[in-house]
Design an enzyme around this catalytic site. Structure first.
Site, mmCIF file in Angstrom:
data_model
loop_
_atom_site.group_PDB
_atom_site.id
_atom_site.type_symbol
_atom_site.label_atom_id
_atom_site.label_comp_id
_atom_site.label_asym_id
_atom_site.label_seq_id
_atom_site.Cartn_x
_atom_site.Cartn_y
_atom_site.Cartn_z
ATOM 1 N N ASP A 179 0.909 -1.135 0.000
ATOM 2 C CA ASP A 179 0.000 0.000 0.000
ATOM 3 C C ASP A 179 0.951 1.188 0.000
ATOM 4 O OD1 ASP A 179 -1.418 2.298 0.866
ATOM 5 O OD2 ASP A 179 -3.037 0.987 1.508
ATOM 6 N N HIS A 180 1.111 1.826 -1.145
ATOM 7 C CA HIS A 180 2.223 2.775 -1.242
ATOM 8 C C HIS A 180 2.064 3.966 -0.297
ATOM 9 C CE1 HIS A 180 -0.366 4.960 -4.085
ATOM 10 N NE2 HIS A 180 0.413 6.006 -3.903
ATOM 11 N N HIS A 242 -5.766 2.766 1.186
ATOM 12 C CA HIS A 242 -4.989 3.924 1.651
ATOM 13 C C HIS A 242 -5.642 4.616 2.853
ATOM 14 C CE1 HIS A 242 -2.891 3.138 -1.958
ATOM 15 N NE2 HIS A 242 -3.599 3.872 -2.779
HETATM 16 C C1 BG6 Z 1 -3.474 4.556 -6.354
HETATM 17 C C2 BG6 Z 1 -4.832 4.621 -6.955
HETATM 18 O O1 BG6 Z 1 -3.385 3.503 -5.433
HETATM 19 O O2 BG6 Z 1 -3.178 5.783 -5.691
HETATM 20 C C3 BG6 Z 1 -4.954 5.809 -7.901
HETATM 21 O O3 BG6 Z 1 -5.105 3.419 -7.645
HETATM 22 C C4 BG6 Z 1 -4.529 7.077 -7.228
HETATM 23 O O4 BG6 Z 1 -6.281 5.926 -8.402
HETATM 24 C C5 BG6 Z 1 -3.182 6.922 -6.550
HETATM 25 O O5 BG6 Z 1 -4.457 8.088 -8.218
HETATM 26 C C6 BG6 Z 1 -2.843 8.136 -5.720
HETATM 27 O O6 BG6 Z 1 -1.531 8.017 -5.249
HETATM 28 P P1 BG6 Z 1 -0.673 9.311 -4.860
HETATM 29 O O7 BG6 Z 1 0.593 8.732 -4.316
HETATM 30 O O8 BG6 Z 1 -0.485 10.084 -6.134
HETATM 31 O O9 BG6 Z 1 -1.463 10.062 -3.859
#
Ligand code: BG6
Length: 490
Positions: A179-180, A242
């Protein structure tokens, strides 16, 4: 203090879907950045793989192009790019069939002891079959790890199926569910803030906290991901993972250590305390929206249905929920969660709203008193702001002002803010699972989300429209206002 770089042990990383978007935008740039910082040992290799027939050299050209396109210019060092590209190889293969596997086995065979990372940057429906092939070709070694991207399933049942399929081949201790958001610096800072300071913990409960807001807003629309997004929607794409992870870090009890399972045990308890909603509560406590034509920061934009070119889609691009964490610490403290695409700006933040003081000693002329608020800004302008009441400086009697004690990380530290993937990939190599979702966490999150998804499906009501460039449907504002509260906006 200067950042400390500790070289990781030698590893091979095999990226399935190596020529795809995630690999080009995130994985190759992240690995390059770690190479530039001196964290990759000389032996480390990156092996791209996909169906496309490419030679090593052609894939290297693609990797070079990815770095030149997605790494900031100031970080592009020609000598390091050359060194990094020399690590990169390619195997063309049918990931779920048999073609190409012997070539991969041959490439890996000269270093059987080395840490082996299988990164599945592919569609989730082939995660299970790829794992089976990895095993069938004898590539699973004691030092192997598999990394998967979300979505882990589309509901509890499919998540369990997927987890079973992967679990047949790899033990849980070798499975890294990314989960980045957990790799973002400020998200980790939330743990530092809560557990490295004595200031907040005594106040971190229903006695002193009125409510919590978590917003993950994006100004982007569908980009190139219409096919996937329309099957997912904001609840599955952002909230199930997230936002609930941010909620866990905000609400969890202090773990006894930062050991992976100790932290994940505490997060799991939060997910299990989320109060399941009845269909009636879903109707009252959730809002789903879909954007119509409007404006983004870059000018006029089309609505979701026009972008999708499929009329009648009921997929939500916005969701707001009033959630309840039913435990001793949080009983009665609402957690307002919202996320959406085509909102006015890209901003992710956690807002902890403290309760008002019990009694004011100030006269009315001093101005209104506002309760303290802690804002953890995850992105952009990473930092922490603590809103306090102070006396307006200068003569004129006691006049009060609400001002932030402002800790901007960019201003305070002159270090580059690494992309989440840099940290996370290195953690996979190091074998540290703290920032990865454990199976039971993912499934507990689905258990709560499924009640909402099921009630939405049963009601068959379309999402509420909102103009692109606004903060979602008006009912999302009403969700807070009817409780006498408002969404935080700076
Ligand atoms: C991803 C989603 O996990 O996270 C995307 O699938 C989203 O839809 C993205 O745009 C947002 O990531 P960040 O790091 O740009 O906030």
């Amino acid at each position: 203090m200067v950042a400390r770089i500790i070289t990781v042990d030698p590893f091979d990383i095999v990226v399935f879907g190596g020529s795809g978007d995630l690999s080009r935008r995130k994985l190759l740039p992240a690995l390059y950045q770690r190479d530039r910082s001196g964290q990759l040992p000389a032996e480390a290799r990156v092996i791209g793989s996909s169906r496309r027939h490419l030679s090593d050299e052609e894939f290297q050209t693609m990797a070079r192009d990815a770095i030149e396109s997605f790494v900031p210019k100031a970080d592009q060092d020609p000598a390091v790019i050359d060194r990094f590209i020399a690590r990169v190889g390619y195997v063309s293969m049918d990931a779920t069939g048999t073609d190409g596997w012997p070539d991969l086995a041959k490439k890996l065979s000269d270093a059987p002891e080395r840490i082996r990372v299988f990164y599945l940057a592919t569609a989730p429906d082939i995660f299970g079959p790829i794992c089976e092939q990895i095993s069938a070709h004898g590539l699973v070694t004691p030092a192997s790890r598999v990394v998967i991207e979300k979505p882990v399933g589309k509901d509890l049942e499919s998540a369990q199926d997927l987890n079973n399929a992967i679990g047949k081949i790899f033990p849980e201790t070798s499975i890294y569910r990314i989960d980045h958001y957990l790799g973002k610096e400020t998200v980790q800072n939330l743990m530092a803030l809560r557990f490295a300071n004595s200031l907040f913990e005594p106040l971190w409960n229903s006695k002193y906290i009125d409510h919590v807001q978590i917003t993950v807003a994006e100004d982007l629309g569908l980009e190139t991901r219409a096919g996937y997004y329309d099957t997912a929607g904001a609840m599955r794409d952002m909230m199930q993972n997230h936002i609930l992870q941010l909620l866990c870090l905000t609400a969890m009890e202090t773990p006894t250590s930062l050991d992976a399972d100790t932290v994940r045990d505490e997060k799991l308890k939060v997910l299990q305390s989320l109060k399941p909603m009845t269909p009636m509560q879903v109707a009252n406590l959730t809002v789903r929206g879909q954007y119509t034509a409007g404006a983004s920061t870059l000018g006029p934009v089309r609505g979701y249905l026009e972008e999708l070119e499929r009329p009648g889609s009921m997929t939500e691009t916005f969701v707001a929920v009033k959630a309840e964490v039913s435990n001793w610490r949080w009983a009665g403290v609402p957690f307002y969660l919202r996320t959406g695409k085509r909102l006015p700006s890209r901003v992710s933040e956690i807002v902890v709203q403290f309760r008002a003081i019990p009694h004011s000693v100030f006269e009315e002329a001093a101005g209104p008193l506002q309760a303290n608020r802690l804002v953890v800004r995850v992105q952009p302008d990473e930092g922490v702001r603590l809103w306090l009441m102070i006396k307006d400086p200068g003569p004129g009697g006691m006049r009060l002002q609400y001002v932030p004690l402002d800790m901007s990380f960019a201003k305070a530290f002159s270090v580059r803010n690494p992309d989440a993937y840099e940290r996370l990939i290195m953690d996979v190599v190091r074998g540290n699972q703290t920032l990865f979702m454990r199976r039971d966490e993912v499934e507990a999150a689905w258990s709560w989300v499924d009640h909402i998804l099921d009630a939405w499906a049963a009601s068959n009501e379309p999402p509420k429209p909102y103009r692109a460039g606004t903060w979602g449907p008006s009912s999302a504002i009403a969700l807070m206002e009817r409780d006498g509260r408002t969404w935080h906006e700076e």
